[in-house]
Design a protein around this motif. Structure first.
Motif: not given
Lengths: 400, 89
Positions: A204-208, A220-222, B42, B58-62
């Protein structure tokens, strides 16, 4: 209408193996996030998490019992034991029939699935242990607690991703308030820090890769954590009559669905959940002295949650903190561990900080209690949980 | 793999996510212009990793911060070519 007291609390989480230790860590603003050590970690791009260190299940359980206990159940059972011991309750006779358990979990026995898929697919084994199914099922933790105490009332699991704990505690509250139960053990647990669990989240590309800094401009993420918290919820008159130490009152609960998107949260869904929880508790926004945020540290959640809080509380929201900055995101166990931060605010007058705060994000202009705990007189607290799937669950707690 | 082949595959991946014909995808187009939200991005990056056997930072947060430039379809093609060039043989 019947009222609901919390008369016991227990936890096993990355900060500590009990409630007192967790309060101490929350007060000190200690982080439990660090490098992960697990099998095949070199094949992961995310190598940090909030682990429970020094866990010794063989000391806590017999070998026969352990065969049936995935880590997510172990954490929940130990937390429940602590909560029950504090409550001083004995389930003999009729009380067992009107008492139950609801445990929330997002992943259930994910580690058991991971290990056994390895065994059959990678190692080519012909068979797995006979108890794989009763270990991995989502209701395993709830059933293990019920069996341990001989509880015969409503017992089940709820699964609503990151809102699982709040749904579990909220439903237990409603069962007692409506008269369907007198005592409920409720909380949440997850143990997702295995190779497959992290690999799935990586997608999901949401982890830091650096840490969890909710509401900070540089977030920059969870970061994933593991563990459980379980509470004893008890009908208020009953608790008072037996002279129990009442930790707080569960005053209100609300659950809403965004009905919109699997992963992107909505401001209105979150705001409605907070508004309805306040109404359910008969409270005004001005009564709230502390909000424990969902505060995952993703760009999207923190902006959306800020907008929702601003919508409900107008120009002067109460202090808001995300303790995920310290214990990580416990998934289905998150809301339960975070309820401890609410209890600490109500009982001890200490608001846990949001640590890792470097600079304010203009889109997150809340008082996030940056980096250092704060003393404050808090009479009512809210605890927010907003899950993938668009599921929001908010609890309102009152000091007693 | 020639640069033209890389470009063709990236365009096909982006077009599939955006649910448009590959021929209509211009290299100057931004993800927003193609109607790709952060999840569409993503999924596109996952497809790129699978197609070229590379790991895309690639980080979806940034999304803008990583070394993989997602500003336009053309910048993604260039970034994929750079990743392929640095791939261990």
């Amino acid at each position: 209408m019947r009222r609901v007291a919390i008369t016991g609390a227990g936890t096993v989480n990355p900060l500590a193996g009990d409630v007192a230790g967790t309060y101490a860590a929350l007060r000190e603003g200690r982080s439990a996030i660090g490098p992960l050590e697990l099998r095949d970690v070199a094949r992961l791009t995310i190598r940090i998490g909030a682990r429970i260190h020094g866990w010794q299940p063989e000391v806590l359980f017999s070998s026969q019992d352990l065969a049936l206990l995935d880590p997510f159940s172990q954490y929940a059972v130990v937390a429940a034991r602590q909560a029950l011991a504090q409550s001083g309750l004995q389930f003999d006779g009729a009380l067992a029939e009107t008492s139950g358990v609801i445990i929330g979990s997002a992943g259930g026995g994910l580690t058991t699935s991971d290990d056994n898929y390895r065994a059959v697919y990678q190692a080519g084994k012909a068979r797995v242990h006979p108890f794989v199914v009763p270990r991995l099922m989502l209701n395993a933790a709830a059933s293990q607690i019920a069996i341990g105490c001989g509880l015969q009332g409503p017992v089940y699991a709820v699964s609503s991703a990151c809102s699982s704990s709040n749904h579990a505690i909220g439903q237990a509250f409603q069962l007692i308030r409506s008269g369907s139960a007198d005592v409920m053990l409720a909380g949440g647990s997850d143990a997702m820090l295995c190779f497959g669990g992290i690999k799935a989240w990586e997608g999901l590309r949401v982890l830091s890769q650096t840490g969890c800094r909710p509401f900070s401009a540089d977030r920059d993420g969870m970061v994933i954590g593991e563990g459980a918290a379980v509470f004893v919820l008890e009908e208020m008159t009953r608790a008072r009559t037996r002279g129990a130490d009442i930790l707080a009152e569960v005053a209100g609960f609300a659950m809403t669905s965004d009905g919109a998107d699997m992963v992107l949260p909505s401001v209105s869904g979150a705001a409605r959940a907070m508004t309805i929880a306040l109404r359910d508790a008969g409270l005004d926004p001005a009564d709230i002295g502390y909000i424990n945020a969902h505060g995952t540290g993703t760009t999207v959640n923190d902006r959306c949650e800020t907008a929702a809080i601003t919508q409900v509380f107008g120009g002067k929201p109460p202090p808001v903190s995300s303790t995920k900055s310290m214990h990580g995101h416990l998934m289905g166990g998150a809301g339960a561990v975070e309820l401890l931060a609410c209890l600490m605010a109500l009982r001890d007058g200490v608001i846990a900080p949001t640590i890792g705060h470097v600079a304010g994000d203009p889109d997150c202009g809340l008082d996030v209690v940056p980096n250092v705990a704060r003393t404050a007189r808090v009479k009512v607290a809210l605890s927010n949980s907003f899950a993938f799937g668009g599921l929001n669950a908010v609890l309102a707690l009152k000091a007693v | 793999m020639t640069p033209a082949q890389v470009e063709q595959i990236v365009v096909e991946i982006v077009a599939r996510q955006a649910m448009v014909a590959p021929a209509t995808v211009k290299l100057q187009a931004t993800p927003e212009e193609l109607g790709l939200d952060s999840l569409g991005l993503v999924e596109s990056i996952f497809a790129i990793e699978e197609a070229f056997d590379v790991t895309v930072p690639f980080n979806a947060n940034d999304p803008g911060s990583a070394s993989f430039d997602i500003a336009t379809v053309g910048s993604m093609v260039m970034a994929v070519q750079a990743l392929i060039a640095t791939k261990p043989a």
